[in-house]
Scaffold this motif. Structure first.
Motif, PDB file in Angstrom:
ATOM      1  N   PRO A  22       0.827  -1.217   0.000  1.00 15.13           N
ATOM      2  CA  PRO A  22       0.000   0.000   0.000  1.00 15.13           C
ATOM      3  C   PRO A  22       0.858   1.262   0.000  1.00 15.13           C
ATOM      4  O   PRO A  22       2.056   1.226   0.314  1.00 15.13           O
ATOM      5  CB  PRO A  22      -0.818  -0.109   1.289  1.00 15.13           C
ATOM      6  CG  PRO A  22      -0.199  -1.184   2.097  1.00 15.13           C
ATOM      7  CD  PRO A  22       0.656  -2.014   1.199  1.00 15.13           C
ATOM      8  N   LEU A  23       0.217   2.386  -0.315  1.00 13.88           N
ATOM      9  CA  LEU A  23       0.909   3.665  -0.431  1.00 13.88           C
ATOM     10  C   LEU A  23       1.682   4.044   0.830  1.00 13.88           C
ATOM     11  O   LEU A  23       2.795   4.538   0.754  1.00 13.88           O
ATOM     12  CB  LEU A  23      -0.084   4.778  -0.783  1.00 13.88           C
ATOM     13  CG  LEU A  23       0.505   6.186  -0.919  1.00 13.88           C
ATOM     14  CD1 LEU A  23       1.559   6.231  -2.016  1.00 13.88           C
ATOM     15  CD2 LEU A  23      -0.600   7.189  -1.187  1.00 13.88           C
ATOM     16  N   ILE A  24       1.105   3.793   1.988  1.00 11.14           N
ATOM     17  CA  ILE A  24       1.791   4.165   3.236  1.00 11.14           C
ATOM     18  C   ILE A  24       3.128   3.434   3.367  1.00 11.14           C
ATOM     19  O   ILE A  24       4.095   3.988   3.885  1.00 11.14           O
ATOM     20  CB  ILE A  24       0.905   3.954   4.483  1.00 11.14           C
ATOM     21  CG1 ILE A  24       1.539   4.662   5.693  1.00 11.14           C
ATOM     22  CG2 ILE A  24       0.644   2.488   4.743  1.00 11.14           C
ATOM     23  CD1 ILE A  24       0.595   4.885   6.851  1.00 11.14           C
TER      24      ILE A  24
ATOM     25  N   LEU B   7       5.667   8.480  12.395  1.00 12.36           N
ATOM     26  CA  LEU B   7       5.175   7.099  12.437  1.00 12.36           C
ATOM     27  C   LEU B   7       4.207   6.856  13.580  1.00 12.36           C
ATOM     28  O   LEU B   7       3.312   6.011  13.475  1.00 12.36           O
ATOM     29  CB  LEU B   7       6.352   6.127  12.589  1.00 12.36           C
ATOM     30  CG  LEU B   7       7.063   5.682  11.332  1.00 12.36           C
ATOM     31  CD1 LEU B   7       8.219   4.762  11.689  1.00 12.36           C
ATOM     32  CD2 LEU B   7       6.128   4.997  10.365  1.00 12.36           C
ATOM     33  N   GLN B   8       4.369   7.575  14.661  1.00 16.06           N
ATOM     34  CA  GLN B   8       3.566   7.326  15.857  1.00 16.06           C
ATOM     35  C   GLN B   8       2.065   7.460  15.614  1.00 16.06           C
ATOM     36  O   GLN B   8       1.274   6.742  16.205  1.00 16.06           O
ATOM     37  CB  GLN B   8       3.990   8.259  16.989  1.00 16.06           C
ATOM     38  CG  GLN B   8       5.310   7.875  17.589  1.00 16.06           C
ATOM     39  CD  GLN B   8       5.716   8.798  18.726  1.00 16.06           C
ATOM     40  OE1 GLN B   8       5.085   9.821  18.958  1.00 16.06           O
ATOM     41  NE2 GLN B   8       6.763   8.415  19.435  1.00 16.06           N
ATOM     42  N   LEU B   9       1.668   8.367  14.744  1.00 13.00           N
ATOM     43  CA  LEU B   9       0.240   8.587  14.507  1.00 13.00           C
ATOM     44  C   LEU B   9      -0.384   7.587  13.533  1.00 13.00           C
ATOM     45  O   LEU B   9      -1.600   7.538  13.382  1.00 13.00           O
ATOM     46  CB  LEU B   9      -0.002  10.018  14.030  1.00 13.00           C
ATOM     47  CG  LEU B   9       0.311  11.078  15.084  1.00 13.00           C
ATOM     48  CD1 LEU B   9       0.178  12.463  14.504  1.00 13.00           C
ATOM     49  CD2 LEU B   9      -0.595  10.915  16.289  1.00 13.00           C
ATOM     50  N   LYS B  10       0.457   6.820  12.855  1.00 16.82           N
ATOM     51  CA  LYS B  10      -0.023   5.777  11.934  1.00 16.82           C
ATOM     52  C   LYS B  10      -1.018   6.320  10.907  1.00 16.82           C
ATOM     53  O   LYS B  10      -2.044   5.704  10.616  1.00 16.82           O
ATOM     54  CB  LYS B  10      -0.627   4.619  12.707  1.00 16.82           C
ATOM     55  CG  LYS B  10       0.354   3.884  13.580  1.00 16.82           C
ATOM     56  CD  LYS B  10      -0.301   2.751  14.305  1.00 16.82           C
ATOM     57  CE  LYS B  10       0.670   1.867  14.981  1.00 16.82           C
ATOM     58  NZ  LYS B  10       1.234   2.191  16.183  1.00 16.82           N
ATOM     59  N   ASP B  11      -0.702   7.491  10.378  1.00 14.27           N
ATOM     60  CA  ASP B  11      -1.563   8.129   9.388  1.00 14.27           C
ATOM     61  C   ASP B  11      -0.737   8.450   8.146  1.00 14.27           C
ATOM     62  O   ASP B  11       0.345   9.022   8.244  1.00 14.27           O
ATOM     63  CB  ASP B  11      -2.156   9.417   9.978  1.00 14.27           C
ATOM     64  CG  ASP B  11      -3.104  10.092   9.009  1.00 14.27           C
ATOM     65  OD1 ASP B  11      -4.268   9.649   8.922  1.00 14.27           O
ATOM     66  OD2 ASP B  11      -2.667  11.046   8.336  1.00 14.27           O
ATOM     67  N   GLU B  12      -1.279   8.090   6.999  1.00 12.93           N
ATOM     68  CA  GLU B  12      -0.599   8.271   5.719  1.00 12.93           C
ATOM     69  C   GLU B  12      -0.239   9.735   5.447  1.00 12.93           C
ATOM     70  O   GLU B  12       0.880  10.045   5.044  1.00 12.93           O
ATOM     71  CB  GLU B  12      -1.538   7.743   4.632  1.00 12.93           C
ATOM     72  CG  GLU B  12      -0.941   7.485   3.308  1.00 12.93           C
ATOM     73  CD  GLU B  12      -1.974   6.801   2.414  1.00 12.93           C
ATOM     74  OE1 GLU B  12      -2.376   7.452   1.428  1.00 12.93           O
ATOM     75  OE2 GLU B  12      -2.352   5.653   2.699  1.00 12.93           O
TER      76      GLU B  12
END
Length: 148
Positions: free
Chosen positions: A81-83, A117-122
């Protein structure tokens, strides 16, 4: 001393003509594309720019410190996936700074990477990547060149 990659062991004159053509585009601020048949050494050629300091000095002289080449092999993240692609690009940038022993820049980019990375949002991760590249380009006056 930079971390030794296989490409760093080649002499500074390796693939001289091809490297000169690529660097001519980069020096003028243009992008370029290297197209070849499989097995012709395209990956090695791009790896030379990222990992062979002697080659960069041969072609760029003292200006070689103005450029930072990051080699990324996207076949490693095929069908992800993009992330994952954003993480891969970001991690490649961070690792390349560590490999070249650019300690302060590495610490800054690595901190931005870990925070993002901590927020786990693309989108947050992508904004972090942009922030790291902006830091290198605007504050450190470094031309980032990604070889994919």
């Amino acid at each position: 001393m930079e971390l030794e990659h296989f490409e760093s062991l080649y002499p500074a004159t390796t693939r001289f003509a091809e490297v000169e053509k690529i660097l001519a585009f980069i020096k003028e601020g243009s992008s370029c594309q290297v197209v070849s048949v499989p097995g012709a050494g395209r990956s090695n050629l791009l790896g030379f720019l990222a990992y062979n300091r002697k080659l960069r000095i041969k072609h760029l002289g003292t200006e070689q410190t103005k450029y930072h080449f990051v080699y990324l092999n996207f076949s490693e993240i095929k069908k992800k996936p993009l992330i994952e692609a954003i993480k891969f690009i970001f991690l490649g940038l961070v690792d390349s700074l560590r490999d070249r022993q650019m300690d302060k820049d590495y610490e800054m980019a690595n901190r931005i990477f870990k925070d993002s990375l901590q927020l786990k949002d693309e989108l947050v991760l992508f904004q972090g990547l942009k922030k790291a590249v902006d830091y290198l380009a605007l504050e450190k006056k470094l031309d980032d060149c990604f070889s994919v």
